[in-house]
Design a protein around this motif. Structure first.
Motif, PDB file in Angstrom:
ATOM      1  N   GLY A  21       0.808  -1.213   0.000  1.00  0.00           N
ATOM      2  CA  GLY A  21       0.000   0.000   0.000  1.00  0.00           C
ATOM      3  C   GLY A  21       0.839   1.259   0.000  1.00  0.00           C
ATOM      4  O   GLY A  21       0.312   2.363  -0.094  1.00  0.00           O
ATOM      5  N   GLY A  22       2.142   1.149   0.097  1.00  0.00           N
ATOM      6  CA  GLY A  22       2.999   2.332   0.102  1.00  0.00           C
ATOM      7  C   GLY A  22       3.332   2.753   1.520  1.00  0.00           C
ATOM      8  O   GLY A  22       3.263   1.980   2.464  1.00  0.00           O
ATOM      9  N   GLY A  23       3.649   3.976   1.646  1.00  0.00           N
ATOM     10  CA  GLY A  23       4.057   4.497   2.941  1.00  0.00           C
ATOM     11  C   GLY A  23       5.578   4.519   3.066  1.00  0.00           C
ATOM     12  O   GLY A  23       6.316   4.040   2.216  1.00  0.00           O
ATOM     13  N   ARG A  24       5.975   5.031   4.124  1.00  0.00           N
ATOM     14  CA  ARG A  24       7.404   5.192   4.357  1.00  0.00           C
ATOM     15  C   ARG A  24       8.018   3.877   4.831  1.00  0.00           C
ATOM     16  O   ARG A  24       7.497   3.241   5.744  1.00  0.00           O
ATOM     17  N   PRO A  25       9.136   3.467   4.250  1.00  0.00           N
ATOM     18  CA  PRO A  25       9.741   2.204   4.685  1.00  0.00           C
ATOM     19  C   PRO A  25      10.392   2.355   6.056  1.00  0.00           C
ATOM     20  O   PRO A  25      10.878   3.427   6.413  1.00  0.00           O
ATOM     21  N   ARG A  26      10.398   1.273   6.804  1.00  0.00           N
ATOM     22  CA  ARG A  26      11.009   1.285   8.127  1.00  0.00           C
ATOM     23  C   ARG A  26      12.525   1.304   7.982  1.00  0.00           C
ATOM     24  O   ARG A  26      13.094   0.663   7.115  1.00  0.00           O
ATOM     25  N   LEU A  27      13.174   2.033   8.869  1.00  0.00           N
ATOM     26  CA  LEU A  27      14.626   2.085   8.870  1.00  0.00           C
ATOM     27  C   LEU A  27      15.227   1.366  10.077  1.00  0.00           C
ATOM     28  O   LEU A  27      16.397   0.972  10.041  1.00  0.00           O
ATOM     29  N   TYR A  28      14.427   1.218  11.140  1.00  0.00           N
ATOM     30  CA  TYR A  28      14.916   0.627  12.377  1.00  0.00           C
ATOM     31  C   TYR A  28      13.964  -0.474  12.823  1.00  0.00           C
ATOM     32  O   TYR A  28      12.762  -0.410  12.585  1.00  0.00           O
ATOM     33  N   CYS A  29      14.518  -1.437  13.534  1.00  0.00           N
ATOM     34  CA  CYS A  29      13.674  -2.523  14.014  1.00  0.00           C
ATOM     35  C   CYS A  29      12.940  -2.130  15.294  1.00  0.00           C
ATOM     36  O   CYS A  29      11.896  -2.694  15.608  1.00  0.00           O
ATOM     37  N   SER A  30      13.470  -1.160  16.025  1.00  0.00           N
ATOM     38  CA  SER A  30      12.832  -0.748  17.278  1.00  0.00           C
ATOM     39  C   SER A  30      13.213   0.696  17.597  1.00  0.00           C
ATOM     40  O   SER A  30      14.119   1.281  16.988  1.00  0.00           O
ATOM     41  N   ARG A  32      14.649   1.562  20.274  1.00  0.00           N
ATOM     42  CA  ARG A  32      15.973   1.488  20.882  1.00  0.00           C
ATOM     43  C   ARG A  32      17.067   1.644  19.810  1.00  0.00           C
ATOM     44  O   ARG A  32      18.042   2.372  20.014  1.00  0.00           O
ATOM     45  N   CYS A  33      16.921   0.962  18.682  1.00  0.00           N
ATOM     46  CA  CYS A  33      17.892   1.083  17.594  1.00  0.00           C
ATOM     47  C   CYS A  33      17.886   2.487  16.997  1.00  0.00           C
ATOM     48  O   CYS A  33      18.931   3.037  16.641  1.00  0.00           O
ATOM     49  N   ARG A  34      16.707   3.081  16.867  1.00  0.00           N
ATOM     50  CA  ARG A  34      16.614   4.446  16.334  1.00  0.00           C
ATOM     51  C   ARG A  34      17.342   5.423  17.236  1.00  0.00           C
ATOM     52  O   ARG A  34      18.123   6.259  16.785  1.00  0.00           O
ATOM     53  N   SER A  35      17.141   5.315  18.550  1.00  0.00           N
ATOM     54  CA  SER A  35      17.819   6.200  19.502  1.00  0.00           C
ATOM     55  C   SER A  35      19.327   5.987  19.489  1.00  0.00           C
ATOM     56  O   SER A  35      20.108   6.944  19.533  1.00  0.00           O
ATOM     57  N   ALA A  36      19.749   4.717  19.423  1.00  0.00           N
ATOM     58  CA  ALA A  36      21.175   4.423  19.395  1.00  0.00           C
ATOM     59  C   ALA A  36      21.828   5.007  18.140  1.00  0.00           C
ATOM     60  O   ALA A  36      22.938   5.556  18.200  1.00  0.00           O
ATOM     61  N   HIS A  37      21.153   4.921  17.003  1.00  0.00           N
ATOM     62  CA  HIS A  37      21.693   5.478  15.767  1.00  0.00           C
ATOM     63  C   HIS A  37      21.788   6.994  15.838  1.00  0.00           C
ATOM     64  O   HIS A  37      22.776   7.596  15.403  1.00  0.00           O
ATOM     65  N   ARG A  38      20.782   7.633  16.394  1.00  0.00           N
ATOM     66  CA  ARG A  38      20.807   9.090  16.527  1.00  0.00           C
ATOM     67  C   ARG A  38      21.906   9.543  17.480  1.00  0.00           C
ATOM     68  O   ARG A  38      22.566  10.546  17.238  1.00  0.00           O
ATOM     69  N   ARG A  39      22.105   8.810  18.589  1.00  0.00           N
ATOM     70  CA  ARG A  39      23.182   9.158  19.528  1.00  0.00           C
ATOM     71  C   ARG A  39      24.547   9.021  18.843  1.00  0.00           C
ATOM     72  O   ARG A  39      25.419   9.872  19.006  1.00  0.00           O
ATOM     73  N   LEU A  40      24.717   7.957  18.075  1.00  0.00           N
ATOM     74  CA  LEU A  40      25.974   7.744  17.364  1.00  0.00           C
ATOM     75  C   LEU A  40      26.213   8.861  16.341  1.00  0.00           C
ATOM     76  O   LEU A  40      27.316   9.397  16.239  1.00  0.00           O
TER      77      LEU A  40
END
Length: 153
Positions: A21-30, A32-40
């Motif tokens: 149906g479209g939409g934005r693809p996921r980049l992180y599994c959770s 926690r991973c999103r926050s860790a990537h942003r901190r890095l």
């Protein structure tokens, strides 16, 4: 459609395929991973900023060192001129105060200029990343003594 891996640091989770149906693809599994990537990413950005600031500070310190060395050279020329009786033809060119301390006073300004240049050299080395132990070894003193003498207050 291809599946992607999570962008989180050291995460190996394979993300689900994008929906039809479209939409934005996921980049992180959770979250926690999103926050860790942003901190890095933030740490990396700060590191790049610090490197740029360090490069600017190093250039400024080297400029101060060059200026101090030129001042030593100018003071040395002035001292040599004042001590040479053939070049100091007019009485106002000679140093005043009698013959007993004439040479000492002439060289004192040169020594003060050299101390200023040495302090600028230590500052330039510290800004470039040299440690107190290397600076102390170059000066022939201990690292503690070098830090006490030349650390900015």
């Amino acid at each position: 459609m291809t599946r992607r891996h999570c962008l989180g640091p050291s995460c190996t989770v394979l993300l689900p395929a994008p929906r039809a149906g479209g939409g934005r693809p996921r980049l992180y599994c959770s979250e926690r991973c999103r926050s860790a990537h942003r901190r890095l990413a933030a740490r990396i950005d700060r590191g790049l900023l610090n490197r740029a600031e360090t490069a600017d500070a190093t250039e400024e310190a080297l400029h101060r060192l060059r200026s101090a060395v030129y001042a030593v050279a100018a003071q040395a020329r002035h001292t040599a001129h004042a001590l040479d009786p053939q070049t100091a033809r007019e009485p106002r060119d000679r140093l005043d105060g009698g013959p007993a301390a004439n040479s000492t006073r002439a060289v004192l300004g040169l020594v003060e200029a050299a101390h200023t240049a040495l302090a600028a050299a230590v500052e330039a080395d510290r800004t470039a990343g040299s440690g107190w132990s290397a600076i102390g070894a170059a000066l022939g003193i201990s690292e503690d003594t070098a830090a006490r003498r030349y650390q900015p207050r």
